[in-house]
Write a protein that holds these residues in place. Structure first.
Motif, PDB file in Angstrom:
ATOM      1  N   UNK A  37      48.363  43.709  38.350  1.00 32.19           N
ATOM      2  CA  UNK A  37      47.588  44.933  38.498  1.00 32.19           C
ATOM      3  C   UNK A  37      48.471  46.166  38.549  1.00 32.19           C
ATOM      4  N   UNK A  78      34.686  43.338  42.603  1.00 28.86           N
ATOM      5  CA  UNK A  78      35.060  43.996  41.358  1.00 28.86           C
ATOM      6  C   UNK A  78      36.212  43.208  40.737  1.00 28.86           C
ATOM      7  N   UNK A  79      36.126  42.963  39.438  1.00 31.73           N
ATOM      8  CA  UNK A  79      37.178  42.228  38.744  1.00 31.73           C
ATOM      9  C   UNK A  79      38.499  42.986  38.838  1.00 31.73           C
ATOM     10  N   UNK A  80      39.572  42.278  39.184  1.00 35.25           N
ATOM     11  CA  UNK A  80      40.884  42.929  39.268  1.00 35.25           C
ATOM     12  C   UNK A  80      41.337  43.388  37.890  1.00 35.25           C
ATOM     13  N   UNK A  81      41.003  42.589  36.889  1.00 41.03           N
ATOM     14  CA  UNK A  81      41.532  42.854  35.559  1.00 41.03           C
ATOM     15  C   UNK A  81      40.712  43.893  34.814  1.00 41.03           C
ATOM     16  N   UNK A  82      39.400  43.777  34.853  1.00 34.26           N
ATOM     17  CA  UNK A  82      38.560  44.648  34.038  1.00 34.26           C
ATOM     18  C   UNK A  82      37.947  45.794  34.839  1.00 34.26           C
ATOM     19  N   UNK A  83      38.220  45.839  36.104  1.00 35.76           N
ATOM     20  CA  UNK A  83      37.773  46.937  36.964  1.00 35.76           C
ATOM     21  C   UNK A  83      36.271  47.176  36.893  1.00 35.76           C
ATOM     22  N   UNK A  84      35.525  46.137  36.748  1.00 39.18           N
ATOM     23  CA  UNK A  84      34.073  46.255  36.663  1.00 39.18           C
ATOM     24  C   UNK A  84      33.477  45.286  37.666  1.00 39.18           C
ATOM     25  N   UNK A  85      32.279  45.600  38.192  1.00 38.76           N
ATOM     26  CA  UNK A  85      31.653  44.634  39.108  1.00 38.76           C
ATOM     27  C   UNK A  85      31.466  43.287  38.414  1.00 38.76           C
ATOM     28  N   UNK A 276      35.900  34.394  29.757  1.00 38.40           N
ATOM     29  CA  UNK A 276      36.146  35.290  30.890  1.00 38.40           C
ATOM     30  C   UNK A 276      36.898  34.543  31.988  1.00 38.40           C
ATOM     31  N   UNK A 279      40.572  33.731  31.015  1.00 38.50           N
ATOM     32  CA  UNK A 279      41.419  34.911  31.155  1.00 38.50           C
ATOM     33  C   UNK A 279      41.605  35.280  32.621  1.00 38.50           C
ATOM     34  N   UNK A 283      45.251  35.760  34.667  1.00 42.81           N
ATOM     35  CA  UNK A 283      45.575  37.028  35.321  1.00 42.81           C
ATOM     36  C   UNK A 283      45.318  36.982  36.832  1.00 42.81           C
TER      37      UNK A 283
ATOM     38  N   UNK B  37      43.877  47.580  28.843  1.00 45.20           N
ATOM     39  CA  UNK B  37      43.314  47.383  30.180  1.00 45.20           C
ATOM     40  C   UNK B  37      42.204  48.364  30.505  1.00 45.20           C
ATOM     41  N   UNK B  44      46.714  51.629  34.192  1.00 46.51           N
ATOM     42  CA  UNK B  44      47.883  50.769  34.300  1.00 46.51           C
ATOM     43  C   UNK B  44      48.966  51.191  33.302  1.00 46.51           C
ATOM     44  N   UNK B 174      41.155  53.202  39.178  1.00 44.92           N
ATOM     45  CA  UNK B 174      41.709  51.913  38.837  1.00 44.92           C
ATOM     46  C   UNK B 174      40.794  50.833  39.306  1.00 44.92           C
ATOM     47  N   UNK B 175      41.267  49.819  38.882  1.00 48.11           N
ATOM     48  CA  UNK B 175      40.935  48.449  39.151  1.00 48.11           C
ATOM     49  C   UNK B 175      40.469  48.205  40.530  1.00 48.11           C
ATOM     50  N   UNK B 180      32.627  53.361  41.632  1.00 51.91           N
ATOM     51  CA  UNK B 180      32.712  53.595  40.208  1.00 51.91           C
ATOM     52  C   UNK B 180      32.413  55.046  39.888  1.00 51.91           C
ATOM     53  N   UNK B 203      37.368  43.456  26.039  1.00 48.79           N
ATOM     54  CA  UNK B 203      37.647  42.054  25.739  1.00 48.79           C
ATOM     55  C   UNK B 203      37.005  41.571  24.450  1.00 48.79           C
ATOM     56  N   UNK B 407      52.067  34.124  36.062  1.00 46.35           N
ATOM     57  CA  UNK B 407      51.489  34.544  37.341  1.00 46.35           C
ATOM     58  C   UNK B 407      52.153  33.835  38.509  1.00 46.35           C
TER      59      UNK B 407
END
Lengths: 322, 533
Positions: A37, A78-85, A276, A279, A283, B37, B44, B174-175, B180, B203, B407
């Motif tokens: 992140x 919230x997803x760490x990768x996609x920053x969306x709920x 999803x 991935x 990540x 991203x 990022x 950010x993330x 939001x 994606x 990771x």
């Protein structure tokens, strides 16, 4: 009956809590989400701040309870990768996976059951033997290999079908579908076959074995002695009695189709939940992994429940007992 | 009726799909292994994301196809005194939604980059203040001398003040943020660059179209771009071979033969500015995961030298990298500012010397040591580690190799895992394309207060190198600066602080339909993409 369903539902809550606990224990071993992140220049203090904000420095059990509490309120983070709920992400991806799974299930059942019946009734015919040999290959080949083969033949060599993605999709507002466009339908062919092959061959072998068993029973002989038509014996008596164990397996297989779409989805870059999830693993996107595992657990629980109810519908003996 | 309607809909859809599937003349379709991203240029700080956004947004400066620094939104710049820079901004530039570009946008961008969730904080902190002289002239002051400022600014993309204010995007989102409310800029973009974001499904697919009002005259003739992330390498290659995309990267090195044999596609390769190297734990008093107890053999320079001379870089190049790696004696690549070819002599492969050095250091029979290695981060990373292990075995060192996904690897070996590694493989591309970045991250003594040496996992530490790094950070005279860099490089080489291996290859698969420029930082700049008519 109602009581029975309620009891089953209570049990399923326990199952899901257990799944969540196991999942959270496993998350301790997948790596450090923070590294994915931040960038090279992020200070150590900043990293610690993010870790704290996300609550990743808490003990596993605390993280687990927080997750359960939030999940009970329908809040998956919230997803760490996609920053969306996460709920939004899964809702976006769900149509792709479900369409793929349903088409595969239809293929698997629509071809598997008749083929199983056919091979049972015509054991000695060479076509039946051919089907059995093919099904053996289908059961033993790994899914990704089938996918890659199909891609090489129909995508790269013949160039008939697209090798990745879902094609053009139509957005209905609450659902995106690839079933209404030519490119969407073309894109579905290879992934759905790939996903269906294993289930289909399994169903063929299972239906055949059950059918052979039933055909040897006394009541079938009796039915023949009564002079019933072959058709009535095979489909009215034999197939119906074959179905109880077959439904159990098929139910679980439908769950498996949804759950194991992961491999097919990564091979075809199919934008569904499985991709999803894959991935998310690479990540270390814990909120997505947690929500996905819960959803899959839920799907299995529901399918099991439906299967149990179907037993009662199919087998009258169970009705009188309850 | 129903069926008729349905068949009509199907026919319409089929026609639309036919139109969409045949690539039109000036359409360019490409795939990378992951998606950008976010669309927020201050999200990022990651090479691919910034490289992708560089087609939509622009900084004051930029890099051309050969990694030379060239003007972008600034037309020229000069160093007034070591801590003051004057930039003249380009006139007549408009953002894609029509707003004018001027000095206020630069000041706004800098402030936004300092916001709490910004990924560009480190870059923004190089600036103390920006003074507006007039609408098209600014003066930037830095806390100390920063000779690399113009390079750093290539990655700080300018956003429009008006637009950001209007959409409540004045801070980077950010993330980590659950809220939001200020996330508009993560899904919408309004830059000054040659391409405009038409649609984006994270994606899945991002579509760009040419900005008709772009100020520059880039080489490209592309009007429409379709970008698709494809995570599996085999799927990416298949998509390229089947003609569904024009460019895929990265492609596996072992697929080069197949790609070149296929009609209409070729594998494009060249040295990447990423240096792959080995590091050794030189700070613990007792080495972890080793047969040597009570002391740390790597504290002895002879042992480090023995390791360095036991590794055959040419064999790694020929056997593992299919001839496509560039053995290195330095921790930075030729494309990096401050590189001096005279210093780039790899350690000589000499196993006899290694054995002799080990014997002198008191390990005539060698010893056992653990090694950490990623298996999905760099080109053939795990295979390189296996080769290193077998080469060390020939001089009596038994390597206990642990190769893991990135990771898990990073969680173990980085600061958050307590630098838990006795011996490891890592790669580094300096974000600023300047030697100072390598020195201050990998080579100086670890210093949490100053945020330095974070990636110095083995804890190499030399006071003179530390001093030199400070001097290099501040020196604006190129000749003197180069002398400091060479001195630091010489010390590092003499002390065997690290064992550089090679520059790894870039690996792209490209259709003959297009011509592209392959930049050494692995960035695909759409300005250089030309579709053949």
């Amino acid at each position: 009956m109602l009581l029975y369903i309620i009891r089953r539902l209570v049990q399923s809550v326990l199952v899901m809590l257990t799944v969540a606990l196991i999942a959270f224990t496993l998350f301790q071993f997948v790596g450090d989400p923070i590294n994915n992140m931040v960038d090279q220049d992020t200070t150590l203090a900043e990293r610690e701040r993010i870790r704290k904000e996300l609550g990743l420095d808490d003990p596993v059990i605390v993280q687990f309870w927080r997750f359960v509490e939030n999940a009970a309120r329908g809040e998956f983070g919230v997803s760490y990768r996609l920053k969306k709920p996460v709920a939004e992400l899964i809702a976006e991806r769900f149509p792709a996976t479900l369409e793929l799974s349903i088409i595969s299930a239809i293929l698997a059942l629509g071809i598997g059951i008749p083929m199983g019946v056919y091979t049972a009734l015509n054991r000695e015919r060479w076509t039946a033997k051919l089907f059995m040999t093919l099904s053996l290959i289908g059961v033993s080949l790994p899914t990704f290999l089938i996918g890659i083969f199909l891609i090489l033949i129909f995508g790269v060599q013949l160039r008939w079908l697209p090798t990745f993605g879902r094609g053009e999709v139509v957005d209905l507002g609450w659902w995106t579908t690839g079933l209404l466009t030519a490119s969407g339908l073309k894109s579905l062919i290879m992934p759905s076959i790939t996903l269906a092959v294993f289930q289909m061959t399994l169903i063929v072998r299972l239906v055949r074995a059950e059918m052979l068993e039933v055909l040897r029973t006394d009541y079938i002989r009796f039915a023949r002695a009564r002079g019933l038509k072959d058709r009535a014996i095979h489909f009215g008596h034999a197939l119906k009695n074959t179905l109880v164990p077959v439904i159990t397996i098929i139910g679980l297989q439908v769950g498996a189709i949804i759950a194991f779409a992961i491999i097919t989805e990564s091979v075809f870059q199919w934008p569904g939940m499985g991709l999803l999830f894959v991935q998310a693993i690479s990540e270390v996107d814990i909120p997505v992994m947690a929500a996905y595992l819960m959803l899959i657990a839920f799907v299995f629980v529901v399918i099991n429940l439906v299967v149990d109810i179907l037993y009662v519908v199919i087998d009258p003996r169970l009705r009188t007992e309850s | 009726m129903k069926t008729k309607l349905r068949s009509l809909a199907l026919a319409g859809a089929a026609a639309a799909a036919l139109l969409a599937s045949a690539a039109s003349a000036q359409e360019f379709r490409y795939a990378f292994q992951a998606d950008a991203q976010s669309l927020d240029p201050h999200g990022l700080n990651e090479t691919f994301t910034l490289g992708f956004l560089g087609n939509v947004y622009e900084g004051l400066t930029t890099y051309d196809a050969d990694m030379n620094l060239v003007p972008a939104l600034a037309t020229k710049w000069e160093v007034v005194d070591p801590t003051t820079w004057r930039f003249e901004l380009r006139k007549g530039v408009r953002f894609q939604e029509g707003q004018d570009f001027a000095a206020d946008d630069v000041i706004f961008t800098w402030k936004r980059a300092t916001s709490k969730e910004s990924g560009q904080k480190a870059r923004a902190s190089l600036i103390k203040d920006i003074r507006k002289i007039d609408d098209y002239t600014i003066e930037i002051t830095t806390p100390g001398p920063v000779p690399t400022l113009a390079r750093e600014l290539a990655w700080l993309y300018i956003m429009d003040k008006e637009w950001s204010t209007e959409h409540n995007a004045t801070e980077a989102a950010t993330p980590a943020q659950a809220g939001r409310e200020n996330a508009y800029a993560t899904t919408h973009a309004n830059g000054t660059g040659p391409f405009i974001v038409v649609s984006r499904e994270p994606d899945v697919k991002t579509v760009l179209k040419r900005n008709p009002n772009y100020w520059g005259q880039p080489k490209t003739n592309v009007q429409k771009v379709i970008f698709t992330p494809i995570s599996q390498a085999a799927t990416r290659v298949a998509a390229l071979l089947s003609g569904q995309i024009d460019l895929a990267y990265p492609v596996p090195v072992q697929d080069w033969k197949r790609i070149n044999a296929a009609p209409g596609v070729t594998a494009l390769t060249g040295p990447e500015a990423r240096t792959i190297f080995l590091g050794l734990d030189q700070w613990r008093d007792e080495l972890t995961n080793s047969s040597v107890k009570g002391k740390n053999p790597f504290k002895d320079v002879r042992v480090r030298a023995a390791f360095a001379h036991a590794i055959d870089l040419n064999a790694i190049r020929d056997k593992i990298m299919r001839g496509a790696s560039w053995p290195s004696g330095l921790m930075w690549a030729p494309q990096v500012n401050g590189y001096n070819p005279k210093m780039n002599t790899p350690y000589k492969y000499d196993p006899a010397l290694s054995r002799k050095l080990l014997a002198e250091a008191g390990y005539p029979d060698g010893f056992t040591v653990g090694m950490d290695c990623p298996n999905n981060r760099y080109v053939n990373d795990e295979k390189i580690c296996q080769a290193v292990a077998s080469m060390l075995a020939r001089v009596g060192i038994k390597v206990d190799l642990l190769a893991q996904p990135k990771s898990k690897f990073f969680a173990k070996v980085l600061a958050s895992g307590g630098y838990d590694t006795p011996f490891y493989l890592l790669g580094w591309t300096p974000g600023s394309m300047d030697v100072h970045n390598v020195l201050s991250n990998l080579i100086v003594c670890r210093d949490k207060e100053r945020n330095r040496g974070k990636y110095n996992l083995g804890g190499y530490c030399n006071k003179r190198v530390d001093e030199l790094t400070d001097l290099i950070a501040a020196e604006t005279d190129p000749a003197r600066r180069q002398a400091y860099i060479d001195e630091a490089a010489a010390i590092l080489q003499k002390e065997y602080g690290y064992i550089p291996l090679h520059q790894q290859p870039l690996s792209w698969g490209v259709s003959e339909r297009v011509s592209v420029a392959q930049r050494a930082d692995n960035v695909l700049d759409l300005r250089n993409v030309v579709v053949k008519e």
